[in-house]
Design a protein around this motif. Structure first.
Motif, PDB file in Angstrom:
ATOM      1  N   GLU A  38       0.926  -1.167  -0.140  1.00 25.41           N
ATOM      2  CA  GLU A  38       0.122  -0.006  -0.217  1.00 25.41           C
ATOM      3  C   GLU A  38       1.063   1.134   0.004  1.00 25.41           C
ATOM      4  O   GLU A  38       1.252   1.670   1.072  1.00 25.41           O
ATOM      5  CB  GLU A  38      -0.899   0.086   1.206  1.00 25.41           C
ATOM      6  N   PRO A  39       1.200   1.922  -1.142  1.00 28.99           N
ATOM      7  CA  PRO A  39       2.272   3.097  -1.190  1.00 28.99           C
ATOM      8  C   PRO A  39       1.275   4.284  -0.471  1.00 28.99           C
ATOM      9  O   PRO A  39       2.054   4.908  -0.154  1.00 28.99           O
ATOM     10  CB  PRO A  39       1.948   3.422  -2.749  1.00 28.99           C
ATOM     11  N   ARG A  40       0.136   4.398  -0.046  1.00 26.18           N
ATOM     12  CA  ARG A  40      -0.549   5.379   0.637  1.00 26.18           C
ATOM     13  C   ARG A  40      -0.589   5.045   2.185  1.00 26.18           C
ATOM     14  O   ARG A  40      -1.259   5.716   2.926  1.00 26.18           O
ATOM     15  CB  ARG A  40      -1.675   5.727   0.274  1.00 26.18           C
ATOM     16  N   TRP A  41      -0.008   4.260   2.696  1.00 25.24           N
ATOM     17  CA  TRP A  41       0.107   3.711   4.140  1.00 25.24           C
ATOM     18  C   TRP A  41       0.316   5.007   5.007  1.00 25.24           C
ATOM     19  O   TRP A  41      -0.257   4.943   6.162  1.00 25.24           O
ATOM     20  CB  TRP A  41       0.895   2.553   4.381  1.00 25.24           C
ATOM     21  N   ARG A  42       1.312   5.980   4.932  1.00 27.22           N
ATOM     22  CA  ARG A  42       1.487   6.631   5.739  1.00 27.22           C
ATOM     23  C   ARG A  42       0.200   7.707   6.155  1.00 27.22           C
ATOM     24  O   ARG A  42       0.127   8.438   7.154  1.00 27.22           O
ATOM     25  CB  ARG A  42       2.648   7.556   5.320  1.00 27.22           C
ATOM     26  N   GLU A  43      -0.806   7.538   5.037  1.00 27.40           N
ATOM     27  CA  GLU A  43      -1.833   8.332   5.374  1.00 27.40           C
ATOM     28  C   GLU A  43      -2.613   8.043   6.493  1.00 27.40           C
ATOM     29  O   GLU A  43      -3.301   8.675   7.279  1.00 27.40           O
ATOM     30  CB  GLU A  43      -2.815   8.592   4.388  1.00 27.40           C
ATOM     31  N   ALA A  44      -2.596   6.665   6.891  1.00 25.78           N
ATOM     32  CA  ALA A  44      -3.322   6.166   7.952  1.00 25.78           C
ATOM     33  C   ALA A  44      -2.547   6.296   9.289  1.00 25.78           C
ATOM     34  O   ALA A  44      -3.501   5.740  10.285  1.00 25.78           O
ATOM     35  CB  ALA A  44      -3.490   4.418   7.534  1.00 25.78           C
ATOM     36  N   VAL A  45      -1.442   6.555   9.199  1.00 23.19           N
ATOM     37  CA  VAL A  45      -0.590   6.578  10.712  1.00 23.19           C
ATOM     38  C   VAL A  45      -0.804   8.029  11.167  1.00 23.19           C
ATOM     39  O   VAL A  45      -0.363   9.099  10.502  1.00 23.19           O
ATOM     40  CB  VAL A  45       1.030   6.230  10.471  1.00 23.19           C
ATOM     41  N   GLY A  46      -1.050   8.022  12.343  1.00 23.05           N
ATOM     42  CA  GLY A  46      -1.405   9.336  13.293  1.00 23.05           C
ATOM     43  C   GLY A  46      -2.815   9.546  13.166  1.00 23.05           C
ATOM     44  O   GLY A  46      -3.570   9.521  12.015  1.00 23.05           O
ATOM     45  N   GLY A  47      -3.559   9.931  14.436  1.00 25.59           N
ATOM     46  CA  GLY A  47      -4.990  10.518  14.311  1.00 25.59           C
ATOM     47  C   GLY A  47      -5.614   9.290  14.647  1.00 25.59           C
ATOM     48  O   GLY A  47      -6.933   9.729  15.004  1.00 25.59           O
ATOM     49  N   GLY A  48      -5.276   8.014  14.618  1.00 24.92           N
ATOM     50  CA  GLY A  48      -6.151   7.119  15.323  1.00 24.92           C
ATOM     51  C   GLY A  48      -5.954   6.956  17.088  1.00 24.92           C
ATOM     52  O   GLY A  48      -5.346   7.596  17.476  1.00 24.92           O
ATOM     53  N   GLN A  49      -6.657   5.769  17.372  1.00 29.66           N
ATOM     54  CA  GLN A  49      -6.480   5.646  18.808  1.00 29.66           C
ATOM     55  C   GLN A  49      -5.254   4.857  18.959  1.00 29.66           C
ATOM     56  O   GLN A  49      -5.277   3.372  18.580  1.00 29.66           O
ATOM     57  CB  GLN A  49      -7.714   4.696  19.471  1.00 29.66           C
ATOM     58  N   ARG A  50      -4.014   5.157  19.367  1.00 30.79           N
ATOM     59  CA  ARG A  50      -2.681   4.564  19.315  1.00 30.79           C
ATOM     60  C   ARG A  50      -2.528   3.687  20.618  1.00 30.79           C
ATOM     61  O   ARG A  50      -2.632   4.444  21.720  1.00 30.79           O
ATOM     62  CB  ARG A  50      -1.539   5.510  19.194  1.00 30.79           C
ATOM     63  N   VAL A  51      -2.302   2.730  20.371  1.00 29.80           N
ATOM     64  CA  VAL A  51      -1.717   1.811  21.669  1.00 29.80           C
ATOM     65  C   VAL A  51      -0.408   1.495  21.410  1.00 29.80           C
ATOM     66  O   VAL A  51       0.131   0.671  20.497  1.00 29.80           O
ATOM     67  CB  VAL A  51      -2.735   0.567  21.735  1.00 29.80           C
ATOM     68  N   GLY A  52       0.571   1.917  22.236  1.00 30.38           N
ATOM     69  CA  GLY A  52       1.921   1.644  22.144  1.00 30.38           C
ATOM     70  C   GLY A  52       2.898   2.738  21.885  1.00 30.38           C
ATOM     71  O   GLY A  52       2.236   3.888  21.971  1.00 30.38           O
TER      72      GLY A  52
END
Length: 213
Positions: A38-52
């Motif tokens: 998925e070349p657009r994967w960085r769009e999904a990182v940040g802004g969610g409910q992060r655990v870790g």
């Protein structure tokens, strides 16, 4: 689970797993999942409910629906991976409620968000999955109480006014933009699949993502 909210077409730029597999890449998983890049994967990182840890080199992004049986089953794989990799792997949960087959999915996502506003995302997340088959029969306030949410009146007001709806709407829009075919849709850095993967499959992709860093 199948998303009824969008017609899915896999982008031509997404490369099928078998087309680019190298000797260091894990073999196709036995459960028959299609693993894509998925070349657009960085769009999904940040802004969610992060655990870790915020500094984790690998982020597992999970688009979920709290009435989805496969999402609940996938939690066991995630738990094993976080136990093994500790601060090298973080999870970001993003909401993709499929309301047509799952009428309680949206209010469950809102309840998760309202709990998160009081720092209670993780215990509420566990309660929602533990009671997946009873969602809509148990009050959201009762689930919040079981999750030890401190201010239940504030939680009730958040649910009444749908204060967490903007974050759910944002997550769902992102899922549609990435053409997520259903839940769970999972990104492990650049690797993507849809369905409940075995822990051995997730482990292989985490190791590959770590190597690529």
């Amino acid at each position: 689970e199948v998303a009824f909210t969008a017609v899915i077409s896999v982008s031509a730029v997404v490369i099928a797993f078998g087309a680019w597999r190298t000797p260091s890449t894990p073999a196709p998983p036995p459960e028959g999942l299609e693993i894509l890049e998925e070349p657009r994967w960085r769009e999904a990182v940040g802004g969610g409910q992060r655990v870790g840890a915020a500094s984790a080199p690998v982020t597992i992004v999970v688009f979920l629906d709290y009435q989805c049986p496969a999402c609940e089953a996938f939690e066991a794989s995630l738990s094993a991976i976080t136990d093994k990799y500790d601060d090298r792997v973080a999870i970001e949960y993003r909401h993709y409620p499929l309301e047509r087959p799952h009428p309680q999915a949206l209010p469950a996502a809102l309840a998760s968000g309202c709990a998160a506003l009081q720092g209670g995302f993780e215990p509420m997340h566990r309660e929602l999955f533990s009671n997946r088959r009873s969602l809509g029969e148990i009050s959201w306030r009762e689930l919040a109480s079981r999750a030890s949410i401190q201010d239940l009146d504030r939680f009730d007001a958040c649910m009444r006014d749908s204060l967490s709806l903007p974050s759910v709407t944002r997550d769902r829009a992102l899922a549609l933009r990435l053409e997520a075919p259903g839940t769970p849709t999972v990104l492990i850095n650049q690797f993507r699949f849809s369905g409940s993967a075995r822990v051995t499959t997730v482990d292989s992709l985490v190791r590959l993502a770590l190597e690529s860093k």
